[in-house]
Design an enzyme around this catalytic site. Sequence first.
Site, mmCIF file in Angstrom:
data_model
loop_
_atom_site.group_PDB
_atom_site.id
_atom_site.type_symbol
_atom_site.label_atom_id
_atom_site.label_comp_id
_atom_site.label_asym_id
_atom_site.label_seq_id
_atom_site.Cartn_x
_atom_site.Cartn_y
_atom_site.Cartn_z
ATOM 1 N N CYS A 197 -9.306 20.920 18.613
ATOM 2 C CA CYS A 197 -9.147 21.141 20.052
ATOM 3 C C CYS A 197 -8.558 19.920 20.746
ATOM 4 C CB CYS A 197 -10.491 21.513 20.661
ATOM 5 S SG CYS A 197 -11.137 22.998 19.905
ATOM 6 N N TYR A 208 -2.361 6.493 3.892
ATOM 7 C CA TYR A 208 -2.879 6.666 5.254
ATOM 8 C C TYR A 208 -3.070 8.147 5.596
ATOM 9 C CZ TYR A 208 -1.450 1.835 5.121
ATOM 10 O OH TYR A 208 -1.300 0.531 4.729
ATOM 11 N N TYR A 230 1.088 8.260 15.526
ATOM 12 C CA TYR A 230 2.351 7.539 15.647
ATOM 13 C C TYR A 230 3.536 8.459 15.935
ATOM 14 C CZ TYR A 230 -0.199 4.519 12.255
ATOM 15 O OH TYR A 230 -1.107 3.766 11.574
ATOM 16 N N GLY A 248 0.838 -1.191 0.000
ATOM 17 C CA GLY A 248 0.000 0.000 0.000
ATOM 18 C C GLY A 248 0.878 1.247 0.000
ATOM 19 N N ARG A 249 1.479 1.484 1.158
ATOM 20 C CA ARG A 249 2.277 2.691 1.347
ATOM 21 C C ARG A 249 3.359 2.879 0.286
ATOM 22 N NH1 ARG A 249 3.005 4.666 6.544
ATOM 23 N NH2 ARG A 249 2.563 2.556 7.263
ATOM 24 N N ARG A 299 -1.497 10.717 11.080
ATOM 25 C CA ARG A 299 -0.258 10.002 11.400
ATOM 26 C C ARG A 299 0.623 10.697 12.429
ATOM 27 N NH1 ARG A 299 3.335 9.107 8.271
ATOM 28 N NH2 ARG A 299 3.849 7.005 8.914
HETATM 29 C C1 LIG Z 1 -2.192 -2.818 5.703
HETATM 30 C C2 LIG Z 1 -1.912 -4.065 4.998
HETATM 31 C C3 LIG Z 1 -1.070 -4.076 3.890
HETATM 32 C C4 LIG Z 1 -0.373 -2.854 3.370
HETATM 33 O O1 LIG Z 1 0.696 -2.429 4.160
HETATM 34 P P1 LIG Z 1 1.628 -1.246 3.658
HETATM 35 O O2 LIG Z 1 2.556 -1.033 4.784
HETATM 36 O O3 LIG Z 1 0.777 -0.055 3.398
HETATM 37 O O4 LIG Z 1 2.310 -1.717 2.425
HETATM 38 C C5 LIG Z 1 -0.903 -5.262 3.221
HETATM 39 N N1 LIG Z 1 -1.507 -6.404 3.619
HETATM 40 C C6 LIG Z 1 -2.313 -6.440 4.695
HETATM 41 C C7 LIG Z 1 -2.948 -7.712 5.085
HETATM 42 C C8 LIG Z 1 -2.543 -5.280 5.424
HETATM 43 O O5 LIG Z 1 -3.339 -5.317 6.480
#
Ligand SMILES: *Cc1c(COP(=O)(O)O)cnc(C)c1O
Length: 416
Positions: A343, A371, A315, A274-275, A311
């Site tokens: 706030c 995210y 975090y 994803g990221r 974020r």
């Molecule tokens: C969140 C998630 C991802 C993606 O993680 P990234 O760090 O954004 O690459 C992939 N697989 C599963 C099962 C996830 O929960």
Amino acid sequence: MDFSYRNGALCAEQVPLEEIARRFGTPCFVYSRAGIERQYRAYTQAFEGRKALVAYSVKANSNLAVLALMARLGAGFDIVSGGELARVLAAGGDPRKVLFSGIGKSEIEIEQALRAGIMCLNVESEAELERVDGVAKRIGKRAPIALRINPDIDAKTHPYISTGLRQSKFGVPIADAERLYLEAARRPHLEPIGIGCHIGSLLADPAPWIAAAERVVELADRIERGGVTLTHIDVGGGIGIRYRDEVERPVGDFIAGALRALGARRHTLIVDPGRSIVGNAGVLVTRVEYVKPGDTKNFLVVDVAMNDLLRPALYGAWHEVRPIRERQPGAPEMVYDIVGPVCESADVLARDRALAARPGDLLALMSAGAYGMSMSSNYNTRARAAEVLADGAKAHLVRRRESIEELYTGEIVPPW
Ligand SMILES: *Cc1c(COP(=O)(O)O)cnc(C)c1O
């Protein structure tokens, strides 16, 4: 690159961010199509010649335009809810390339996924295996499943995004896996087709990721010796990106390790990033509302808040802050905390940044493509930001800013 200064103006591809702010207002997420495509291709190139699927993790950025872009590139999708399934289908994604992860799938979500004909349900507990079997039986389907194994590997990342340790809520312990596969294989409404894991997010070092791949491949061998044939091995997502000064290891280093672990086996290798696909392909544009000097701290109060970009508050994450007009040499800088209007004391987007900023100036919070919008909320009854996709010299609005009325249309005052 995707976001760079041209004639002193920070641009998304060829479009000045100040022009985007003028057209669409702030706060505004801006994504780069070329950036997203390049990152996706880093995966497909690393897989060249092998049976593989890149299943984009929808939760990182689930805007329909981003999903449609991924679908056009041939990506699959890793989803964690029925809502994400609906988005993928609405964006033209192929259900036969959808993997459904997550520990709490409801009966309705399982039924929707089976009726849509998704590729695989990633089962995370024995109880869920029972539930999937029950739903499949009731609607007369055979459910393709994989178990998500908890490989008990320390991903060495932030505890909130570390998911592969024994004490984590995710996955099935390795020790239970063989028994569960044999059990699943005996049930006529379950079809075990794969195995997976996911050890965490924002991984800087390929070693734990590759170790997890090795562990899952070994386990797959044992399961197959027990008489259950699997067609895919899913090594999860989680490859890190550079937010500040992290050394970003090429995606290819990770993939090469997983391919090595797989060796000459015939399985399809699946990853669900994803990221690393969208993170650095997006920024969040904000306007300075006030400059607020103080005795110990100076603050820039901006129109972005923790509801837009969670974020830093969640975090302690670091996002680079860049002025949208390149700083003139000699312009006096001050050190600021950049804070939002919400706030909460946690509503700090960035600490101790040297900037030459005045009220009305535009800033870009960098690396906000993953995210960002997908974790945003309406806290403080703040309408969510607009989203724009830059594509060469063009900028497309891909989500209009919410209106305030939309925020309470579902609410009902009782007829007292
Ligand atoms: C969140 C998630 C991802 C993606 O993680 P990234 O760090 O954004 O690459 C992939 N697989 C599963 C099962 C996830 O929960």
